[in-house]
Design a protein around this motif. Structure first.
Motif, PDB file in Angstrom:
ATOM      1  N   UNK A   1       0.775  -1.034   0.107  1.00 25.26           N
ATOM      2  CA  UNK A   1       0.211  -0.009  -0.017  1.00 25.26           C
ATOM      3  C   UNK A   1       0.937   1.310  -0.055  1.00 25.26           C
ATOM      4  N   UNK A   2       0.648   2.336  -0.834  1.00 24.66           N
ATOM      5  CA  UNK A   2       1.151   3.583  -0.893  1.00 24.66           C
ATOM      6  C   UNK A   2       1.211   4.535   0.238  1.00 24.66           C
ATOM      7  N   UNK A   3       2.352   4.972   0.734  1.00 22.27           N
ATOM      8  CA  UNK A   3       2.091   5.836   1.981  1.00 22.27           C
ATOM      9  C   UNK A   3       1.720   7.184   1.406  1.00 22.27           C
ATOM     10  N   UNK A   4       0.948   7.906   1.951  1.00 17.47           N
ATOM     11  CA  UNK A   4       0.888   9.414   2.020  1.00 17.47           C
ATOM     12  C   UNK A   4       2.211  10.244   2.210  1.00 17.47           C
ATOM     13  N   UNK A   5       3.334   9.923   1.473  1.00 17.16           N
ATOM     14  CA  UNK A   5       4.572   9.989   1.885  1.00 17.16           C
ATOM     15  C   UNK A   5       5.189  11.286   1.725  1.00 17.16           C
ATOM     16  N   UNK A   6       4.545  12.338   1.124  1.00 18.09           N
ATOM     17  CA  UNK A   6       4.850  13.703   0.807  1.00 18.09           C
ATOM     18  C   UNK A   6       4.332  14.551   1.982  1.00 18.09           C
ATOM     19  N   UNK A   7       5.107  15.010   2.811  1.00 15.51           N
ATOM     20  CA  UNK A   7       5.039  15.769   3.821  1.00 15.51           C
ATOM     21  C   UNK A   7       5.341  17.304   3.655  1.00 15.51           C
ATOM     22  N   UNK A   8       4.809  18.047   4.249  1.00 13.41           N
ATOM     23  CA  UNK A   8       5.264  19.673   4.289  1.00 13.41           C
ATOM     24  C   UNK A   8       5.195  20.188   5.575  1.00 13.41           C
ATOM     25  N   UNK A   9       6.269  20.889   5.655  1.00 12.18           N
ATOM     26  CA  UNK A   9       6.597  21.276   6.986  1.00 12.18           C
ATOM     27  C   UNK A   9       7.411  22.390   7.014  1.00 12.18           C
ATOM     28  N   UNK A  10       8.136  22.771   8.056  1.00  7.79           N
ATOM     29  CA  UNK A  10       9.036  23.889   8.129  1.00  7.79           C
ATOM     30  C   UNK A  10      10.131  23.578   9.371  1.00  7.79           C
ATOM     31  N   UNK A  11      11.223  24.357   9.416  1.00  6.96           N
ATOM     32  CA  UNK A  11      12.385  24.158  10.430  1.00  6.96           C
ATOM     33  C   UNK A  11      11.705  24.746  11.634  1.00  6.96           C
ATOM     34  N   UNK A  12      11.927  24.010  12.799  1.00  7.70           N
ATOM     35  CA  UNK A  12      11.315  24.474  13.896  1.00  7.70           C
ATOM     36  C   UNK A  12      11.842  25.997  14.569  1.00  7.70           C
ATOM     37  N   UNK A  13      13.224  26.029  13.938  1.00  8.56           N
ATOM     38  CA  UNK A  13      13.987  27.499  14.505  1.00  8.56           C
ATOM     39  C   UNK A  13      13.555  28.504  13.788  1.00  8.56           C
ATOM     40  N   UNK A  14      13.517  28.465  12.376  1.00  7.11           N
ATOM     41  CA  UNK A  14      13.430  29.725  11.409  1.00  7.11           C
ATOM     42  C   UNK A  14      11.928  29.827  10.787  1.00  7.11           C
ATOM     43  N   UNK A  15      11.304  28.715  10.806  1.00  7.23           N
ATOM     44  CA  UNK A  15      10.021  28.638   9.993  1.00  7.23           C
ATOM     45  C   UNK A  15      10.145  28.583   8.800  1.00  7.23           C
ATOM     46  N   UNK A  16      11.183  28.365   8.106  1.00  8.36           N
ATOM     47  CA  UNK A  16      11.436  28.074   6.559  1.00  8.36           C
ATOM     48  C   UNK A  16      10.751  26.881   6.129  1.00  8.36           C
ATOM     49  N   UNK A  17      10.166  26.667   4.923  1.00 13.87           N
ATOM     50  CA  UNK A  17       9.408  25.709   4.438  1.00 13.87           C
ATOM     51  C   UNK A  17      10.495  24.554   4.140  1.00 13.87           C
ATOM     52  N   UNK A  18       9.980  23.399   4.166  1.00 17.75           N
ATOM     53  CA  UNK A  18      10.686  22.116   4.031  1.00 17.75           C
ATOM     54  C   UNK A  18       9.436  20.963   3.403  1.00 17.75           C
ATOM     55  N   UNK A  19      10.002  20.340   2.475  1.00 15.52           N
ATOM     56  CA  UNK A  19       9.300  19.295   1.731  1.00 15.52           C
ATOM     57  C   UNK A  19      10.004  18.040   2.101  1.00 15.52           C
TER      58      UNK A  19
END
Length: 341
Positions: A62-80
């Motif tokens: 089964x395919x995981x919904x493996x693409x998650x969007x977040x951010x660095x905890x210290x600066x808030x800059x986005x990360x995928x």
């Protein structure tokens, strides 16, 4: 053989951007691998080509919904982040972008804090090892915040995430769907059983390496990615029973094929097994288990079209692909299928 030997011209408009409804109404190109003869059918016509005593082997990953969007905890800059492979203890190998921002020790947060992570290590090639932290069940959290990792050639948004899952998927772990199985409906599977065709399952968790291009000129120099597989005692017994009665073992998809051929046969029988495989099947390979293959149409110069050429013959396969282009079949993950017997 050289990589370019497996090239074919594919108009972009033939790359399927969404699945056919219902699932089993996609087209089916049937090939006789001895003669190379071709028949244009629909997937629901598969019943006409299966025989009592055959067995179908399906990959239940089964395919995981493996693409998650977040951010660095210290600066808030986005990360995928794209989850690739579990390493145990909530540690995963991932792709992260922008990659340079994900250095060891950095903390990341996803879904308003429902999931957090720490980067542990930068691996050779740029992938990261990260450890995740959460409350409750990791996969349930992932289902609530993650997105389906569709292949890069699919540009259209998928409205129903379950259409990138097979109807029989159950073992979570893939980063991409075993797409040959997407054509089956529960009703068609019941008709298959009613015809006297048994169904068995293997698990191979598909990695993103399945989309990795072959960059070497000589295909024998290509390094295959590693994927985890499992074949149970129940499925081993089914395959041995089918072989003993003269039936055909038909793999649904290249992932099922790679699992069967990774396990192989000892003293004429197949045994249960679990492990990691880097098997690379290309023309000249001698198949041990496979008698038939149900598969989608694959990218030019990919390891998957090389596998099909190994099973059906190079000339037959490339001629079939030319026919499929001329007849405007739909290609790749959401496209049409081939049955090679």
């Amino acid at each position: 053989m050289n990589t370019h030997d497996f090239f074919y011209n594919l108009p972009e408009e033939l790359i399927a951007q969404e699945p056919i409804e219902p699932r089993d109404h996609s087209r089916l190109l049937v090939m006789d691998r001895e003669s190379g003869s071709l028949s244009d059918k629909h997937f629901y016509d598969l019943l006409d080509f299966l025989k009592e005593g055959d067995c179908l082997i399906l990959n239940d990953s089964r395919v995981l919904p493996a693409r998650i969007y977040g951010k660095r905890a210290d600066t808030g800059s986005p990360l995928e982040v794209l989850l690739l492979t579990p390493h145990g203890g909530d540690v995963w190998e991932v792709l992260a972008g922008p990659g340079k921002k994900a250095r060891p020790g950095f903390r990341l947060t996803f879904g308003d804090g429902a999931l957090t992570a720490e980067v542990l290590e930068v691996l050779e090639g740029g992938n990261r090892l990260v450890k995740f932290f959460y409350e409750g069940n990791f996969y349930e959290v992932l289902e609530s915040i993650g997105q389906m990792p569709l292949p890069p050639y699919i540009k259209k948004k998928l409205e129903d995430q379950e259409r990138y899952q097979t109807v029989y998927s159950r073992e979570r772990g893939s980063a991409a769907a075993p797409t040959a199985g997407l054509h089956f409906t529960p009703e068609l599977l019941e008709k298959v059983k009613a015809k006297g065709v048994e169904i068995g399952f293997v698990t191979l968790h598909v990695g993103l390496g399945t989309f990795r291009p072959v960059k070497v000129e000589n295909i024998t120099e290509h390094k295959m990615h590693s994927e985890h597989y499992a074949l149970s005692q129940e499925t081993a017994d089914l395959i041995n029973r089918t072989k003993a009665r003269g039936g055909r073992v038909i793999a649904v998809g290249t992932t099922s094929c790679r699992t069967l051929e990774s396990v192989g046969m000892t003293d004429g029988i197949i045994h249960p097994a679990e492990g990691w495989t880097e098997i690379f099947i290309y023309p000249g390979y001698r198949f041990q288990v496979l008698d038939g293959l149900l598969t989608n149409f694959h990218l030019p110069e990919s390891t998957l079209i090389m596998l099909v050429c190994a099973f059906a013959g190079y000339e037959h396969t490339m001629a079939a692909y030319d026919h499929a282009v001329a007849e405007k079949y739909r290609f790749f993950s959401f496209g049409d299928a081939m049955f090679i017997q």
